[in-house]
Design a protein around this motif. Structure first.
Motif, short mmCIF file in Angstrom:
data_model
loop_
_atom_site.label_atom_id
_atom_site.label_comp_id
_atom_site.label_asym_id
_atom_site.label_seq_id
_atom_site.Cartn_x
_atom_site.Cartn_y
_atom_site.Cartn_z
N MET A 1 0.79 -0.96 0.03
CA MET A 1 0.20 0.01 -0.10
C MET A 1 0.56 1.10 0.12
SD MET A 1 -3.06 0.75 -0.03
CE MET A 1 -4.73 1.09 0.30
N ARG A 2 2.11 1.09 0.87
CA ARG A 2 2.75 2.24 0.62
C ARG A 2 3.86 2.98 -0.94
NH1 ARG A 2 8.37 3.59 1.92
NH2 ARG A 2 8.58 5.66 2.97
N SER A 3 4.09 1.50 -1.71
CA SER A 3 4.18 1.72 -2.86
C SER A 3 3.34 2.85 -3.11
CB SER A 3 4.84 0.77 -3.11
OG SER A 3 5.73 0.30 -2.84
N LEU A 4 1.89 2.22 -3.68
CA LEU A 4 0.71 2.74 -4.57
C LEU A 4 0.44 4.55 -4.05
CD1 LEU A 4 -1.26 2.77 -6.74
CD2 LEU A 4 -2.99 1.99 -4.52
N LYS A 5 0.57 4.35 -2.65
CA LYS A 5 0.84 6.13 -2.09
C LYS A 5 1.34 7.12 -2.45
CE LYS A 5 -1.81 4.79 2.49
NZ LYS A 5 -1.93 4.74 3.57
N ILE A 6 2.82 6.28 -2.35
CA ILE A 6 4.28 7.28 -3.02
C ILE A 6 3.82 7.60 -4.76
CG2 ILE A 6 6.25 7.04 -4.09
CD1 ILE A 6 7.02 5.41 -0.91
N PHE A 7 3.30 6.58 -5.20
CA PHE A 7 3.26 6.95 -6.56
C PHE A 7 3.01 7.58 -7.15
CE2 PHE A 7 0.24 5.00 -10.40
CZ PHE A 7 1.30 5.24 -11.52
N LEU A 8 1.00 7.54 -6.48
CA LEU A 8 -0.08 8.80 -6.75
C LEU A 8 0.30 9.91 -6.33
CD1 LEU A 8 -2.97 6.55 -5.21
CD2 LEU A 8 -2.28 6.67 -7.99
N ALA A 9 0.97 9.97 -5.55
CA ALA A 9 1.54 11.72 -5.22
C ALA A 9 2.22 12.00 -6.20
CB ALA A 9 2.58 11.27 -3.60
N PHE A 10 3.50 10.71 -6.43
CA PHE A 10 3.97 11.90 -7.83
C PHE A 10 3.22 12.06 -8.82
CE2 PHE A 10 7.83 9.96 -5.76
CZ PHE A 10 8.57 10.98 -6.39
N ARG A 11 1.98 10.64 -9.27
CA ARG A 11 1.39 11.12 -10.22
C ARG A 11 0.57 12.16 -10.69
NH1 ARG A 11 -4.21 8.55 -11.01
NH2 ARG A 11 -4.26 9.69 -9.36
N ASP A 12 -0.15 12.69 -9.47
CA ASP A 12 -1.37 13.92 -9.36
C ASP A 12 0.13 15.10 -9.72
OD1 ASP A 12 -2.88 12.33 -8.54
OD2 ASP A 12 -2.76 12.14 -6.59
N LYS A 13 1.37 14.73 -9.31
CA LYS A 13 2.03 16.35 -9.47
C LYS A 13 2.44 16.64 -10.65
CE LYS A 13 3.64 15.84 -4.88
NZ LYS A 13 4.08 16.56 -3.89
N SER A 14 2.66 15.51 -11.62
CA SER A 14 3.77 15.02 -12.83
C SER A 14 2.77 15.37 -14.19
CB SER A 14 3.91 13.39 -13.05
OG SER A 14 4.36 13.50 -14.07
N SER A 15 2.73 16.33 -14.69
CA SER A 15 2.12 16.41 -16.35
C SER A 15 1.85 15.38 -16.71
CB SER A 15 2.62 17.75 -17.46
OG SER A 15 3.97 17.96 -17.24
N TYR A 16 2.90 14.56 -16.98
CA TYR A 16 3.21 13.39 -18.31
C TYR A 16 1.71 12.07 -17.96
CZ TYR A 16 4.09 8.35 -19.11
OH TYR A 16 4.44 7.14 -19.75
N PHE A 17 1.02 12.20 -16.53
CA PHE A 17 -0.06 11.53 -16.72
C PHE A 17 -1.50 12.44 -16.71
CE2 PHE A 17 2.95 9.60 -13.57
CZ PHE A 17 2.55 8.26 -13.98
N ASP A 18 -0.84 13.59 -16.90
CA ASP A 18 -2.35 14.52 -17.37
C ASP A 18 -3.49 13.78 -18.51
OD1 ASP A 18 -1.30 16.64 -16.08
OD2 ASP A 18 -0.98 17.69 -17.27
N SER A 19 -2.91 13.40 -18.79
CA SER A 19 -4.05 12.58 -20.02
C SER A 19 -4.21 10.87 -19.46
CB SER A 19 -3.69 12.30 -21.74
OG SER A 19 -2.31 11.82 -21.42
N ILE A 20 -3.19 10.77 -19.22
CA ILE A 20 -4.75 9.63 -18.45
C ILE A 20 -5.39 9.26 -17.37
CG2 ILE A 20 -3.48 7.59 -16.46
CD1 ILE A 20 -0.65 8.06 -18.55
#
Length: 52
Positions: A1-20
């Protein structure tokens, strides 16, 4: 669960994931390199042997 939370924090801040995020997707599978410096969209059969 910790890894998912870390990933989601990066995902929410990165423009790479905007279209996703616009499609309503989470962005998994994605490989994060380093401390969020680079992201690679995963796919079945992807060779990750050279990623370190």
């Amino acid at each position: 669960m910790r890894s998912l939370k870390i990933f989601l924090a990066f995902r929410d801040k990165s423009s790479y994931f905007d279209s996703i995020k616009k499609k309503g997707s989470v962005g998994i599978p994605t490989i994060m390199i380093g401390n969020g410096e680079k992201f690679l969209e995963g796919f079945p059969g992807m060779d990750i042997s050279e990623l370190k």
